[in-house]
Design an enzyme around this catalytic site. Structure first.
Site, PDB file in Angstrom:
ATOM      1  N   ASP A  12       0.817  -0.980  -0.048  1.00 18.56           N
ATOM      2  CA  ASP A  12       0.078   0.054  -0.091  1.00 18.56           C
ATOM      3  C   ASP A  12       0.773   1.456   0.047  1.00 18.56           C
ATOM      4  O   ASP A  12       1.840   1.360   0.968  1.00 18.56           O
ATOM      5  CB  ASP A  12      -0.834   0.053   1.204  1.00 18.56           C
ATOM      6  CG  ASP A  12      -2.011   1.119   1.288  1.00 18.56           C
ATOM      7  OD1 ASP A  12      -2.029   1.651   0.077  1.00 18.56           O
ATOM      8  OD2 ASP A  12      -2.969   1.217   2.049  1.00 18.56           O
ATOM      9  N   ASP A 106      -2.740   2.458  -6.187  1.00 18.81           N
ATOM     10  CA  ASP A 106      -1.759   2.493  -5.090  1.00 18.81           C
ATOM     11  C   ASP A 106      -1.692   1.351  -4.055  1.00 18.81           C
ATOM     12  O   ASP A 106      -1.118   1.386  -3.223  1.00 18.81           O
ATOM     13  CB  ASP A 106      -2.021   3.918  -4.201  1.00 18.81           C
ATOM     14  CG  ASP A 106      -3.578   3.820  -3.503  1.00 18.81           C
ATOM     15  OD1 ASP A 106      -4.189   2.907  -3.977  1.00 18.81           O
ATOM     16  OD2 ASP A 106      -3.650   4.694  -2.630  1.00 18.81           O
ATOM     17  N   GLU A 107      -2.429   0.205  -4.423  1.00 19.06           N
ATOM     18  CA  GLU A 107      -2.077  -0.746  -3.608  1.00 19.06           C
ATOM     19  C   GLU A 107      -2.606  -2.133  -4.393  1.00 19.06           C
ATOM     20  O   GLU A 107      -3.246  -2.089  -5.473  1.00 19.06           O
ATOM     21  CB  GLU A 107      -3.143  -0.793  -2.225  1.00 19.06           C
ATOM     22  CG  GLU A 107      -4.571  -0.706  -2.829  1.00 19.06           C
ATOM     23  CD  GLU A 107      -5.544  -1.063  -1.410  1.00 19.06           C
ATOM     24  OE1 GLU A 107      -5.314  -1.631  -0.594  1.00 19.06           O
ATOM     25  OE2 GLU A 107      -6.692  -0.142  -1.393  1.00 19.06           O
TER      26      GLU A 107
END
Length: 365
Positions: A12, A106-107
């Protein structure tokens, strides 16, 4: 012969959009940055850790963020740049495994049970990935390492920002026991309240109840709760899994009539539209055409109404307008009351093909 435990990493990026802005503009470093357009209808896409200290969070209305943190620096989102950095990070993942399940820009989950490298452990792999992200992008990422997906996701949040936390197979039950039951996937505020009424506050409390009792109380979901309390989750990492629907929903403290739902639908449409925009700007650039209205009656019946128009919604306001109109298709007495409402977007298609089809049919008209 028993199947060996999976080795899953959840990576993350830390305050991703805001961190990209702070990286590219040194004058923003150490300051409360809010990535959002200003305006009554705007929502926060991301907030730096300096802004989070004031209670600013993603998906929050921008006007509320400004009230919480008057000194915040608002920066309009630049998804083209964020997408480029996300591709860099994805390339780092791909050096270690092909089993990558992106959740957003983003993850992502990574299955590193078997890797392309000679690194000895999943922990070493996670550390190598974090180091490469720092060196090649100038950004930081947090990671969780565990035998399954839901544990890895909980673990990645444990030492944020710029941290790593490992849950080994023999540690699973001890790790879970003291956690609030709301940390389990699928346990929202309403379910957490129901469990609290039964005297269940922690995962350990939940584990102490027999599975049969949970099934009697919650049906099939009770069985799932029992498995989660033991750290059991067999869901595999699914590379490039397409989004089927984005949605937001809310359960009311007091049941409402259809006529009273409009402001709640408008608020939820804002959240859903923000999630849709992230999908549209994501790796695959997909857009939705179907609007879904979900209702749950006071006696727990679930109703859904949907419409796929010739042109897709172009804004949160249009989404809210269409969702509100779907109330007319609910054939129930006017005095009926509802305990939950949700607004969703479904029917995702590739953005480029959608534009091509629209242009084609526009030319034929």
């Amino acid at each position: 012969m028993p199947t060996p435990a999976r080795k899953i990493i959840h990576v993350d990026m830390d305050a991703f959009y805001a961190s990209v802005e702070q990286r590219d503009d040194p004058s923003l470093r150490g300051k409360p940055v809010v990535v959002a357009w200003r305006g009554a209808r705007s929502v926060v896409c991301a907030a730096s850790y300096e802004a989070r200290k004031f209670g600013v969070r993603s998906a929050m209305p921008a006007v509320r963020a400004e009230r919480l943190c008057p000194q915040a620096i608002f920066v309009p989102p630049d998804f083209t740049r964020y997408k480029a950095v996300s591709r860099q990070v994805r390339e780092i993942f791909a050096r270690h495994t092909d089993l990558i399940e992106p959740l957003s820009l983003d993850e992502a989950y990574l299955d590193v049970t078997q890797t392309k490298t000679q690194l000895p452990t999943a922990t070493a792999t996670a550390e190598a990935i974090r180091a490469a992200i720092r060196e090649e992008t100038g950004l930081t990422a947090s990671a969780g390492v565990a035998p399954n997906k839901f544990l890895a996701k909980i673990a990645s949040d444990w030492r944020k920002p710029d941290g790593i936390f490992v849950v080994r197979p023999h540690q699973v039950e001890a790790f879970l026991a003291p956690l609030p039951v709301g940390r389990l996937p699928g346990v929202g505020k309403v379910m957490e309240a129901r469990l609290t009424e039964l005297g269940i506050a922690t995962v350990g409390d939940l584990r102490s109840l027999p599975r049969d009792a949970l099934e009697q109380q919650f049906g099939r979901w009770g069985r799932r709760l029992h498995e989660l309390s033991l750290g059991i989750d067999d869901h595999p990492v699914e590379p490039d899994r397409p989004t089927l629907q984005v949605s937001a929903e809310d359960t009311f403290e007091h049941d409402l009539t259809l006529d009273e739902l409009a402001p709640h639908i408008q608020r939820l449409a804002e959240k859903t539209w923000a999630a849709h925009q992230r999908e549209a700007q994501g790796e695959h650039g997909r857009v939705a055409r179907t609007v879904v209205l979900k209702l749950k009656t006071s006696d727990f019946q679930t109703l859904t109404r949907s419409v796929t128009a010739a042109t897709r919604p172009g804004s949160a306001a249009e989404l809210a307008e269409i969702a509100c109109a779907l109330r007319d298709r609910v054939a129930r007495p006017a005095q009926s009351r509802y305990r939950l409402v949700g607004v969703g977007l479904a029917g995702f298609v590739d953005a480029d093909s959608f534009v091509a089809q629209r242009d084609l049919f526009g030319n034929l008209a």
